[in-house]
Design an enzyme around this catalytic site. Structure first.
Site, short mmCIF file in Angstrom:
data_model
loop_
_atom_site.label_atom_id
_atom_site.label_comp_id
_atom_site.label_asym_id
_atom_site.label_seq_id
_atom_site.Cartn_x
_atom_site.Cartn_y
_atom_site.Cartn_z
N GLY A 1 -3.84 -19.32 -15.22
CA GLY A 1 -3.35 -18.36 -16.21
C GLY A 1 -4.46 -17.42 -16.63
N GLY B 1 11.11 -14.82 -49.17
CA GLY B 1 11.54 -16.14 -49.65
C GLY B 1 12.39 -16.84 -48.60
CD1 TRP C 1 3.42 -19.53 -17.93
CD2 TRP C 1 5.26 -19.22 -19.16
NE1 TRP C 1 3.60 -20.64 -18.72
CE2 TRP C 1 4.72 -20.46 -19.48
CE3 TRP C 1 6.43 -18.80 -19.80
CZ2 TRP C 1 5.31 -21.30 -20.42
CZ3 TRP C 1 7.02 -19.62 -20.74
CH2 TRP C 1 6.44 -20.85 -21.04
CD GLU D 1 0.23 -7.43 -20.39
OE1 GLU D 1 -0.83 -7.03 -19.88
OE2 GLU D 1 1.35 -7.00 -20.09
CG PHE E 1 -14.72 -15.18 -18.98
CD1 PHE E 1 -13.78 -15.04 -19.98
CD2 PHE E 1 -15.44 -14.08 -18.58
CE1 PHE E 1 -13.57 -13.81 -20.58
CE2 PHE E 1 -15.24 -12.85 -19.16
CZ PHE E 1 -14.31 -12.72 -20.16
CB ALA F 1 0.35 -3.92 -19.36
N PRO G 1 1.08 -21.57 -12.00
CG PRO G 1 2.74 -22.96 -11.09
CD PRO G 1 1.98 -21.68 -10.85
#
Ligand code: TGC
Ligand code: FAD
Length: 408
Positions: free
Chosen positions: A160, A363, A185, A387, A407, A266, A157
């Site tokens: 991430g 459309g 998640w 990912e 970061f 992945a 939580p």
């Protein structure tokens, strides 16, 4: 169009009988770079998607229903762990084959590709790469066949994009480990038989543990209310004093590098997969542009529609070449994390843009489930975030270029 229905887990799932007319664009004859085996794999997975996924996927998404029966079928067609050696139940195939399989499945639906790529790259890969021989023999064949469904618990939580801050932890109790914490998640979690969970030891070092459904204190609540990846089951992993046998720790590697290596595999699959979604949107838009008449002409005859289609094909062709070349480097064992980031970030970004342009070409019809566009577009909003987000991949590239990590 005819519609029939079947009962799946007490829910009525509608099956469309209208044919899926998908044709893949190959403007630069990239097929010439593929082997006969690659093309055979592609046509068999494409047939499978047309037969098993396209007829039900709109209804599954509308009902937010994960068609669990797809799991053993994915096992049968070799969609789980294509690069894992045959002796452990895998396909023993190369990375181009893996990419092609992910591309064809995501052409059908990103959520279905999630099911397959989590199982292959995030559950089977770490067990194969870091597991003991006993763990490999115990889990890999069952995961390959689809008898077991697995999930991968890294995100929490409060952690991430920054997984190294995770707080899920385990203590050595002598004859077992005691696991506490939670993950959020997590694709496949509500249905998974096993979870590969990343947690910190008392020394603060990250390790992978295999947690099995049924272990007391382990629960997997489902996440509801998603407007994206609605045919994929997403949930939490909650560990409340879970006793994990010591034999379930992955002995081969510790530290953040271990889950990051799984993510490399992945993310590579997603680079091919998102391109599949992009090609499905392009193909549908091209066909619609030729069939839809306005001002007494097909809308495809207007310059502005041609501009959209031309730009879509240009981006698809560039991305196809990036994915193919990356696949060759993966086969040679020399693809870097930053090279993978470039491909994942680019494929998803162009797919989202193509989905939005394709929606305009369709459309008003573009907002309905008659066409796959809105579903792909909504799915891709998850794919651009999971990912590693679009911006995190940009920063990974920035760090590669400058040698300076931005970061923190
Ligand atoms: P940083 O200091 O860069 O690295 C920490 C340690 O990890 C090593 N490492 C790698 N090793 C091997 N391969 C890689 N790709 C590696 N990346 C990093 C690194 O060498 C270092 O090792 P050591 O021995 O020196 O300690 O780590 P950081 O904390 O600064 O974070 C870097 C950052 C932000 C790039 C990274 O953590 C990141 O990529 N964040 C995004 C998180 C993410 O992608 N999460 C994905 C969760 S799984 C998921 O979304 C599944 S969706 C599935 C589906 O449904 O399809
Ligand atoms: P945050 O990290 O909170 O990011 C929020 C925003 O801040 C983003 O725009 C991000 O780019 C930005 N940001 C963060 N840090 C920086 C920085 N340093 N510089 C600039 N901008 C920054 N995880 C798993 O472990 N297993 C799974 O199976 C899995 N499946 C998923 C399925 C779905 C449907 C979804 C949506 C997610 C899934 N995830 C899974 C989690 C996914 O990997 C995370 O959502 C993702 O890594 C981003 O983390 P976050 O959502 O906490 O966003």
């Amino acid at each position: 169009m005819q519609v029939t229905s079947t009962q799946q887990n007490g829910l009525e799932i509608k099956r469309k009988t209208a044919p899926d007319r998908y044709e893949m664009p190959d403007f630069y004859q990239i097929d010439d770079l593929l082997t006969e085996e690659h093309k055979l794999i592609r046509s068999s997975i494409r047939d499978f998607v047309k037969r098993e996924i396209s007829p039900i996927i709109e209804d599954c998404c509308e009902k937010a229903y994960f068609p669990e029966s797809i799991v053993p079928k994915f096992g049968e067609i070799g969609a789980f762990g294509p690069t894992i050696p045959v002796e452990y139940g895998g396909g023993g195939l190369d990375y181009i084959s893996y990419g092609i399989i992910m591309q064809e499945i995501e052409r059908g639906d990103s959520g279905m590709r999630s099911t397959a790529s989590v199982q292959g790259s995030l559950v089977m890969y770490p067990i194969f790469k870091f597991g003991s021989e006993e763990q490999k023999k115990k889990y890999l064949p069952k995961l390959a066949s689809g008898e077991y469904l697995g999930c991968f618990g890294l995100t929490e939580p409060d952690f991430g994009s920054n997984p190294s801050g995770m707080v899920t932890n385990f203590k050595d109790m002598g004859d077992h480990y005691l696991l506490n914490g939670s993950k959020m998640w997590i694709s496949n979690s509500p249905k998974a038989d096993i979870a590969v969970v990343w947690a910190k030891s008392e020394a603060g070092r990250i390790h992978g543990l295999i947690v099995e459904r049924g272990m007391p204190g382990f629960t997997t609540p489902e996440t509801h209310g998603k407007w994206s990846l609605r045919a994929s089951a997403t949930g939490e992993l909650v560990f409340d004093n879970v006793k994990v046998p010591k034999s379930n720790l992955l002995p081969g590697k510790s530290g953040l590098g271990a889950p990051m290596m799984c993510l490399d595999s992945a993310r590579y699959g997603i680079a091919w997969g998102a391109l599949g979604a992009a090609m499905d949107c392009y193909d549908s838009a091209r066909r619609y542009a030729m069939e839809r008449i306005q001002f007494d002409k097909p809308i495809g005859s207007f310059q502005l529609i041609q501009k959209k289609l031309s730009e879509m094909l240009t981006e698809i062709t560039k991305a196809q070449l990036v994915c193919w070349r990356l696949g060759v480097m993966m086969n040679e064992g020399k693809a870097s994390t930053a090279q993978i980031s470039l491909a994942k970030r680019n494929s998803v970004a162009i797919a989202l843009e193509i989905a939005r342009e394709a929606r305009q070409i369709h459309g008003g019809m573009g907002i309905t489930g008659e066409y796959p566009i809105m579903r792909h577009m909504m799915n891709l909003e998850s794919v651009v975030t999971y990912e590693g987000t679009h911006d995190i991949h940009l920063l990974i590239l920035g760090a590669e270029i400058t040698g300076l990590a931005a970061f923190k």
